[in-house]
Design an enzyme around this catalytic site. Sequence first.
Site, mmCIF file in Angstrom:
data_model
loop_
_atom_site.group_PDB
_atom_site.id
_atom_site.type_symbol
_atom_site.label_atom_id
_atom_site.label_comp_id
_atom_site.label_asym_id
_atom_site.label_seq_id
_atom_site.Cartn_x
_atom_site.Cartn_y
_atom_site.Cartn_z
ATOM 1 N N PRO A 191 43.303 63.723 61.636
ATOM 2 C CA PRO A 191 44.626 63.863 61.014
ATOM 3 C C PRO A 191 45.700 63.132 61.802
ATOM 4 O O PRO A 191 45.495 62.802 62.978
ATOM 5 C CB PRO A 191 44.869 65.382 61.027
ATOM 6 C CG PRO A 191 43.567 66.010 61.396
ATOM 7 C CD PRO A 191 42.778 64.995 62.134
ATOM 8 N N GLY A 199 48.759 62.398 64.192
ATOM 9 C CA GLY A 199 49.334 63.077 65.350
ATOM 10 C C GLY A 199 48.342 63.671 66.321
ATOM 11 O O GLY A 199 48.734 64.397 67.237
ATOM 12 N N THR A 200 47.040 63.397 66.145
ATOM 13 C CA THR A 200 46.041 64.010 67.024
ATOM 14 C C THR A 200 45.711 63.155 68.250
ATOM 15 O O THR A 200 44.910 63.569 69.080
ATOM 16 C CB THR A 200 44.746 64.298 66.247
ATOM 17 O OG1 THR A 200 44.350 63.120 65.534
ATOM 18 C CG2 THR A 200 44.942 65.437 65.259
ATOM 19 N N GLY A 201 46.303 61.965 68.358
ATOM 20 C CA GLY A 201 46.138 61.169 69.581
ATOM 21 C C GLY A 201 45.148 60.030 69.481
ATOM 22 O O GLY A 201 44.616 59.593 70.502
ATOM 23 N N LYS A 202 44.902 59.509 68.274
ATOM 24 C CA LYS A 202 43.937 58.404 68.127
ATOM 25 C C LYS A 202 44.451 57.137 68.803
ATOM 26 O O LYS A 202 43.725 56.490 69.571
ATOM 27 C CB LYS A 202 43.670 58.150 66.635
ATOM 28 C CG LYS A 202 43.073 59.346 65.903
ATOM 29 C CD LYS A 202 42.762 59.034 64.458
ATOM 30 C CE LYS A 202 44.002 58.793 63.642
ATOM 31 N NZ LYS A 202 44.879 59.983 63.529
ATOM 32 N N THR A 203 45.692 56.779 68.548
ATOM 33 C CA THR A 203 46.265 55.580 69.168
ATOM 34 C C THR A 203 46.417 55.765 70.669
ATOM 35 O O THR A 203 46.200 54.828 71.447
ATOM 36 C CB THR A 203 47.626 55.258 68.521
ATOM 37 O OG1 THR A 203 47.461 55.153 67.107
ATOM 38 C CG2 THR A 203 48.184 53.951 69.052
ATOM 39 N N HIS A 235 63.611 89.487 49.348
ATOM 40 C CA HIS A 235 62.481 88.578 49.108
ATOM 41 C C HIS A 235 61.623 88.455 50.369
ATOM 42 O O HIS A 235 60.394 88.625 50.318
ATOM 43 C CB HIS A 235 63.017 87.203 48.685
ATOM 44 C CG HIS A 235 61.953 86.216 48.350
ATOM 45 N ND1 HIS A 235 61.609 85.872 47.067
ATOM 46 C CD2 HIS A 235 61.128 85.483 49.141
ATOM 47 C CE1 HIS A 235 60.635 84.986 47.084
ATOM 48 N NE2 HIS A 235 60.327 84.720 48.341
ATOM 49 N N GLU A 236 62.281 88.177 51.494
ATOM 50 C CA GLU A 236 61.540 88.006 52.751
ATOM 51 C C GLU A 236 60.942 89.336 53.227
ATOM 52 O O GLU A 236 59.834 89.364 53.779
ATOM 53 C CB GLU A 236 62.443 87.405 53.830
ATOM 54 C CG GLU A 236 63.040 86.040 53.496
ATOM 55 C CD GLU A 236 61.995 84.996 53.138
ATOM 56 O OE1 GLU A 236 60.879 85.050 53.686
ATOM 57 O OE2 GLU A 236 62.295 84.116 52.301
ATOM 58 N N HIS A 250 57.582 89.881 51.563
ATOM 59 C CA HIS A 250 56.502 89.136 52.227
ATOM 60 C C HIS A 250 56.020 89.881 53.477
ATOM 61 O O HIS A 250 54.817 90.016 53.719
ATOM 62 C CB HIS A 250 56.992 87.740 52.652
ATOM 63 C CG HIS A 250 57.208 86.780 51.521
ATOM 64 N ND1 HIS A 250 56.295 86.595 50.517
ATOM 65 C CD2 HIS A 250 58.238 85.933 51.250
ATOM 66 C CE1 HIS A 250 56.753 85.666 49.673
ATOM 67 N NE2 HIS A 250 57.940 85.253 50.110
#
Length: 604
Positions: free
Chosen positions: A197, A199-203, A418-419, A422
């Site tokens: 995915p 942002g996981t640090g491939k670059t 509402h909150e 939940h």
Amino acid sequence: MDKKNNILKNLLVWFVVISLTLLIWNIFQGSSGKKKEITFSEFLDSVTLGNVEKVTISGNKIDGIFKDESQFKTVAPPQYTDLIKILRDKNVSIVVKDTSPSPLLSFIGSMAPFILIFVLWLLFIKQLQVGGNKAFTFGKSRAKLVTDSSKKVTFEDVAGVDEAKEELKEIIEFLKDPQKFQRLGGRIPKGVILIGPPGTGKTLLAKAVAGEANVPFFSISGSDFVELFVGVGASRVRDLFDQAKKHAPCLIFIDELDAVGRERGAGLGGGHDEREQTLNQLLVEMDGFDPNEGIIVIAATNRPDILDPALLRPGRFDRRIVVNKPDVKGREEILKVHTRKVPLAPDVDLKLLAKTTPGFSGADLANMVNEAALNAARNNQKFVTMKDFEFAKDKVLMGAERRSLIISEEEKRTVAFHEAGHVIVANSIPEADPIHKVSIIPRGLALGVTQQLPLDDRYNYTKSYLNAQIAVLLAGRIAEEIALGKETTGAGNDFEQATEIARKMVCKWGMSDLGPLTFADRDDLVFLGRDLAIRKDFSEETARKIDEEIKKIIMSNYNRAKEILESKKNILFKLAETLLEKESLTGDEIKEIIEKESQPAYLQ
């Protein structure tokens, strides 16, 4: 490059100076005194009457002075031989000028067009010099060669992806000592593809490989290959591998491989478009008749599903390394890396932060650390505290607070109930994720936010967990109906998420009375050409049953949530009132309110 620019500037300056000089000279030549223009016959009459004192003859042009000192000019007809005799007879002073131009002016005049063309050509060449490439070198590769002088990233700067690091360390070791592996018949891998995915640090992993390897490292993005001009992409691929062969053994890193490696023959385009030619050339270079010994290609993508199968076969990309989101241990290691240069207060607990950030990628954690540091700086603190990290975590998860948004008391009351709905349902169902925080302060696009965080990382979901999620999503609308007797649009996104979960339970995961079957979703990628023809692999009767099952799941959880809230009205009202007063409540504060309201009246 600077020397060439200076030469070009000097040539341009001299050309402008010479042009202005000639222009000024011509202007002064043409405007030296005010002269009356007369006809040649008038000129002859004046000479005959003895009114002319002096004439200056230049070719067929005559400038003169009358005896009353006024000036005139006229033009004589070509080869008028009697003119000199007439002037001599009347004692007119005669001056004859040479009409042939000076050698210097003749040379400058003849060379001016060529100088202008040369200057324009130099300007055109300079315009075409894009990104360091000279004119007409569109087909040259734009890959950057990473050198020792570059700022290095090493494996010490990468955390949370230990398995991927081990795989890549083996590649580097192979390049440094190939005999160690070839002795037993092993061959060097052709390519490694990093999948995961965003942002996981491939670059970052690829940068670490460049920092660790003592071999040349070429870095390029997939989008750098394809250009407007036909054939440029394929030419750049050839040039890239030609450069790599000269520096072998070496590494080539292609970021965002899906920009050039998308499946061929997809969509409505033809088979000879520019991107497909580029991909064909890449396939040939990686595993064709001409072997590229000592060249390893590392690629990164977050869309492996759209890549061409020929690109992923052994012999091209021999290894697939999955770079997933980090687990709790990985998150703690990543936080340690990103807080190396951040002065932390004694109350900061990185282990606790790692536990309360499930689902965060490496980029999310880096952003959280940065936001915490910025918040501490805004408050003129010397250290970053745990409170700053909590603020940053809420900002990353739920968006920035919009306290400037003016909401009426009635709307605020609706959001609070509402909150609270939940929160109560999530707290009442054991399978649901526990509540971390609830807020009625507008954040991002939402007027209120209920944040749930699982106790552990989840990699699989049970049917009871999914039903609990649906019940929690539906609870907001039910709380509005019970407490206020009205329905609002605030539950729109909740319904969308609940319906999507129910649809996947029926059509994808076999969690309904229809049995362990899957039914075609409309998730196929149209731009890949896989779903251009509408294909239905089930009957109209089955479609009706699917809709019924989805509705059954939704309504059963709706009734379940309604039953919970009806039985806990006192907690609902107390929680909503506390929210209106404090605006935000933590998980511990919520637990305290619910426990207190759940006790018998005589114990309160």
